[in-house]
Design a protein around this motif. Structure first.
Motif, mmCIF file in Angstrom:
data_model
loop_
_atom_site.group_PDB
_atom_site.id
_atom_site.type_symbol
_atom_site.label_atom_id
_atom_site.label_comp_id
_atom_site.label_asym_id
_atom_site.label_seq_id
_atom_site.Cartn_x
_atom_site.Cartn_y
_atom_site.Cartn_z
ATOM 1 N N LEU A 190 0.733 -1.340 0.047
ATOM 2 C CA LEU A 190 -0.051 0.003 0.036
ATOM 3 C C LEU A 190 0.853 1.429 -0.082
ATOM 4 O O LEU A 190 0.640 2.087 -0.523
ATOM 5 C CB LEU A 190 -0.978 -0.117 1.128
ATOM 6 N N VAL A 191 1.867 1.256 0.812
ATOM 7 C CA VAL A 191 2.791 2.438 0.836
ATOM 8 C C VAL A 191 3.391 2.675 -0.593
ATOM 9 O O VAL A 191 3.661 3.804 -1.051
ATOM 10 C CB VAL A 191 3.744 2.316 1.876
ATOM 11 N N ARG A 192 3.654 1.417 -1.151
ATOM 12 C CA ARG A 192 4.539 1.571 -2.553
ATOM 13 C C ARG A 192 3.393 2.148 -3.542
ATOM 14 O O ARG A 192 3.861 3.169 -4.360
ATOM 15 C CB ARG A 192 4.846 0.452 -3.040
ATOM 16 N N LEU A 193 2.255 1.867 -3.388
ATOM 17 C CA LEU A 193 1.126 2.223 -4.363
ATOM 18 C C LEU A 193 0.785 3.759 -4.137
ATOM 19 O O LEU A 193 0.915 4.537 -5.094
ATOM 20 C CB LEU A 193 -0.160 1.494 -3.876
ATOM 21 N N CYS A 194 0.835 4.180 -2.805
ATOM 22 C CA CYS A 194 0.870 5.801 -2.740
ATOM 23 C C CYS A 194 2.112 6.492 -3.155
ATOM 24 O O CYS A 194 1.779 7.475 -3.408
ATOM 25 C CB CYS A 194 0.719 5.876 -1.056
ATOM 26 N N ALA A 195 3.364 5.962 -2.801
ATOM 27 C CA ALA A 195 4.574 6.566 -3.316
ATOM 28 C C ALA A 195 4.359 6.823 -4.697
ATOM 29 O O ALA A 195 4.703 8.152 -5.173
ATOM 30 C CB ALA A 195 5.677 5.707 -2.863
ATOM 31 N N ASP A 196 3.931 5.948 -5.334
ATOM 32 C CA ASP A 196 3.965 5.822 -6.955
ATOM 33 C C ASP A 196 2.982 6.924 -7.229
ATOM 34 O O ASP A 196 3.212 7.707 -8.494
ATOM 35 C CB ASP A 196 3.616 4.518 -7.821
ATOM 36 N N ALA A 197 1.917 7.100 -6.661
ATOM 37 C CA ALA A 197 0.703 7.955 -6.864
ATOM 38 C C ALA A 197 1.106 9.330 -6.284
ATOM 39 O O ALA A 197 0.083 10.210 -6.541
ATOM 40 C CB ALA A 197 -0.577 7.541 -6.552
ATOM 41 N N GLY A 198 1.959 9.334 -5.530
ATOM 42 C CA GLY A 198 2.218 10.814 -4.850
ATOM 43 C C GLY A 198 1.100 10.906 -3.752
ATOM 44 O O GLY A 198 0.611 12.386 -3.533
ATOM 45 N N VAL A 199 0.398 10.111 -3.259
ATOM 46 C CA VAL A 199 -0.873 10.212 -2.271
ATOM 47 C C VAL A 199 -0.299 10.095 -0.941
ATOM 48 O O VAL A 199 0.355 8.984 -0.547
ATOM 49 C CB VAL A 199 -1.798 8.919 -2.594
ATOM 50 N N PRO A 200 -0.854 10.931 0.000
ATOM 51 C CA PRO A 200 -0.375 11.092 1.463
ATOM 52 C C PRO A 200 -0.863 9.718 2.225
ATOM 53 O O PRO A 200 -1.783 9.183 1.855
ATOM 54 C CB PRO A 200 -1.027 12.368 1.898
ATOM 55 N N VAL A 201 -0.059 9.463 3.111
ATOM 56 C CA VAL A 201 -0.195 8.110 4.116
ATOM 57 C C VAL A 201 -0.298 8.712 5.573
ATOM 58 O O VAL A 201 0.475 9.231 5.885
ATOM 59 C CB VAL A 201 0.706 7.278 3.800
ATOM 60 N N VAL A 202 -1.514 8.373 6.133
ATOM 61 C CA VAL A 202 -1.828 8.659 7.510
ATOM 62 C C VAL A 202 -1.714 7.355 8.345
ATOM 63 O O VAL A 202 -2.756 6.621 8.058
ATOM 64 C CB VAL A 202 -2.955 9.726 7.890
ATOM 65 N N PRO A 203 -0.801 6.932 9.184
ATOM 66 C CA PRO A 203 -0.895 5.827 9.993
ATOM 67 C C PRO A 203 -2.028 5.919 11.205
ATOM 68 O O PRO A 203 -1.717 7.192 11.918
ATOM 69 C CB PRO A 203 0.476 5.407 10.301
ATOM 70 N N GLN A 204 -2.598 5.184 11.679
ATOM 71 C CA GLN A 204 -3.337 5.123 12.697
ATOM 72 C C GLN A 204 -3.397 3.867 13.560
ATOM 73 O O GLN A 204 -3.729 2.753 13.147
ATOM 74 C CB GLN A 204 -4.776 5.723 12.313
ATOM 75 N N GLY A 205 -3.254 3.990 14.861
ATOM 76 C CA GLY A 205 -3.392 2.954 15.768
ATOM 77 C C GLY A 205 -4.823 3.001 16.402
ATOM 78 O O GLY A 205 -5.790 2.546 15.824
ATOM 79 N N GLY A 206 -4.731 2.976 17.837
ATOM 80 C CA GLY A 206 -5.834 3.026 18.587
ATOM 81 C C GLY A 206 -6.666 4.114 18.535
ATOM 82 O O GLY A 206 -8.021 4.280 19.156
ATOM 83 N N ASN A 207 -6.097 5.249 17.775
ATOM 84 C CA ASN A 207 -6.852 6.564 17.826
ATOM 85 C C ASN A 207 -7.148 7.414 19.083
ATOM 86 O O ASN A 207 -8.277 7.753 19.315
ATOM 87 C CB ASN A 207 -8.205 6.619 16.933
ATOM 88 N N THR A 208 -6.253 7.071 20.120
ATOM 89 C CA THR A 208 -6.347 7.544 21.626
ATOM 90 C C THR A 208 -5.422 8.684 21.669
ATOM 91 O O THR A 208 -5.329 9.452 22.888
ATOM 92 C CB THR A 208 -6.270 6.641 22.726
ATOM 93 N N GLY A 209 -4.819 9.422 20.748
ATOM 94 C CA GLY A 209 -3.893 10.401 20.672
ATOM 95 C C GLY A 209 -4.528 11.801 21.013
ATOM 96 O O GLY A 209 -5.783 11.905 20.880
#
Length: 474
Positions: free
Chosen positions: A52-71
């Protein structure tokens, strides 16, 4: 733009969420930040994350990682553009291995912290990171923000609790860095670089964590105090008397515990009316590896010295595990009470312990002069100098009025933190909440080096963009 069908092909259609199904992932748990995303994707393996990161890098699409969303700083919430793909670690939740002889365990980033603690306990070991959100926060989020919690005094932050990492880089490569080694001097320490980077350099997908022997005995006491100075004197006595066995020393303002009692009437302070009205309280804990009797004797000796010295006005010692949990529950309920009473302006700061009392006194005065009537909601980990110095609206103020002044309140508090040699972020991260403030308080050379690291590891700038680093400086 990325075709959703391509995402379906990598993880399966049921794990690509849009519309109403994606909504819970697009807001932080406090409701302070709301964003949008092209899709929320839930990969089930490191290989799928990499694809998925390779796909986003090729397309120039931002990536936002998320865990438990308690931040608490908006670091895992996408912006409002809707261009980003949000990658959730929810399904990456296996405990891969436990090595009792080496006192390590390999866990994936989506593992809930409480489940990691339980897995360690089942093999007679302790994983000591402990947070109020441990039932929902994940190891990946703990690593991304270098979480601390209530036992940093003895065991350290996530950085000290981690030996190795597995990381998907901004190019979609996989760094296989899971190692159970206490000593490895073969070059730059990439582990420490990724820990605390909040997904801006790559995505942590797994970690090798340190384990410890289960303590034979724990002693817990709630102390009633007249001042922060008395709390610091008591901490000094506890350090001298307990040494490395001192596990926790939590400071709480009286109004914090009063709020807990109002919001959760089943929780009451175990003091008489005079002691319960004192302005400060501390929660003290000792862990011992030898015997219950030895721990109790040391504990009572040190507390007796603190009382005789006039540092402690009153003390309640837990007589059982259930009583200890009840005392800790008071402390852990403070953020929940805050939430019940409305939004406030949170500060997660680090101050030299020797300057803590003066900082609180001077900053309280400065805030009252600038914003008369605001309420000071102060608690935190005094043992390691980490204070949650929060500001709430007073009886005659409103939540909206307070939040409209957030930047001005930040400036008053952060200027004083900087003046005493402190940090504006201790364990919650920077995210988007404090991103722009770094330009004001970070050493220019230090900030420039951080920018260079970002450009070197994420030259396309797709990894959690506009988080941590001030955008104008990238």
């Amino acid at each position: 733009m990325i075709d959703l069908a391509v995402l379906h092909g990598i993880v399966g259609e049921q794990h690509v969420l849009t519309g109403d199904a994606a909504a819970p992932y697009l807001s932080d748990w406090r409701g302070r930040y709301i964003g949008a995303a092209l899709a929320v994707v839930r990969p089930g393996s490191t290989a799928e994350f990499a694809a998925l990161v390779r796909l986003c890098a090729d397309a120039g699409v931002p990536v936002v990682p998320q865990g438990g969303n308690t931040g608490l700083c908006g670091g895992a919430t996408p912006d409002a553009s809707g261009r980003a793909v949000l990658l959730s670690t929810q399904r990456l939740n296996r405990i891969r291995a436990i090595d009792r002889d080496n006192d390590t365990m390999d866990v994936e980033a989506g593992c809930v912290l409480q489940e990691v603690q339980q897995a360690a306990h089942e093999v007679g070991r302790l994983f000591p990171l402990s947070l109020g959100s441990e039932g929902s926060c994940t190891v990946g989020g703990n690593l991304a923000t270098n979480a601390g919690g209530t036992q940093v005094l003895r065991y350290g932050t996530m950085r000290e609790l981690t030996l190795g990492l597995e990381v998907v880089t901004a190019q979609g490569d996989i760094w296989h860095g899971l190692r159970g080694l206490r000593k490895d001097n073969t070059g730059y320490d990439l582990r420490d670089l990724y820990i605390g980077s909040e997904g801006t350099l790559g995505i942590i997908t797994a970690a090798t964590l340190k384990l410890y022997p289960l303590p034979v005995a724990r002693c817990t006491a709630l102390l009633a105090l007249s001042s922060i100075e008395d709390a610091i004197r008591t901490l000094t006595l506890a350090r001298q008397g307990f040494g490395a066995s001192l596990t926790g020393f939590e400071l709480m303002a009286g109004n914090c515990l009063q709020a807990v009692q109002r919001c959760f009437p089943a929780q009451q302070l175990p003091f008489d009316a005079v002691s319960a009205a004192l302005p400060w309280f501390a929660l003290l804990e000792l862990s011992d590896s030898e015997s219950e009797a030895r721990a109790r004797e040391r504990f009572e000796t040190v507390l007796g010295e603190a009382i005789e010295a006039g540092c402690v006005r009153d003390a309640v010692i837990a007589g059982s595990l259930a009583q200890s949990r009840a005392l800790w529950h008071l402390r852990e309920s403070i953020p929940l009470a805050e939430r019940e009473l409305g939004k406030c302006i949170k500060h997660d700061i680090s101050i030299p312990v020797s300057r803590m009392a003066a900082f609180v006194r001077d900053t309280n005065q400065a805030l009252q002069q600038a914003f008369p009537g605001v309420q000071h909601v102060i608690f935190g980990h005094l043992g390691d100098g980490n204070l949650h110095y929060n500001v709430a609206h007073g009886e005659h103020g409103s939540e909206s009025d307070l939040l409209a002044r957030q930047d001005a309140v930040f400036e008053v508090v952060h200027d004083r933190v900087h003046a005493v040699g402190g940090s504006i972020s201790a364990e919650h991260g920077v995210g988007q909440l404090k991103r722009d403030a770094l330009s004001r308080y970070k050493d220019p050379v230090e900030l420039a080096l951080m920018h260079r690291v970002k450009r070197a590891l994420d030259p396309l700038g797709i990894m959690n963009p506009d988080r941590v680093l001030p955008p104008a400086a990238i």
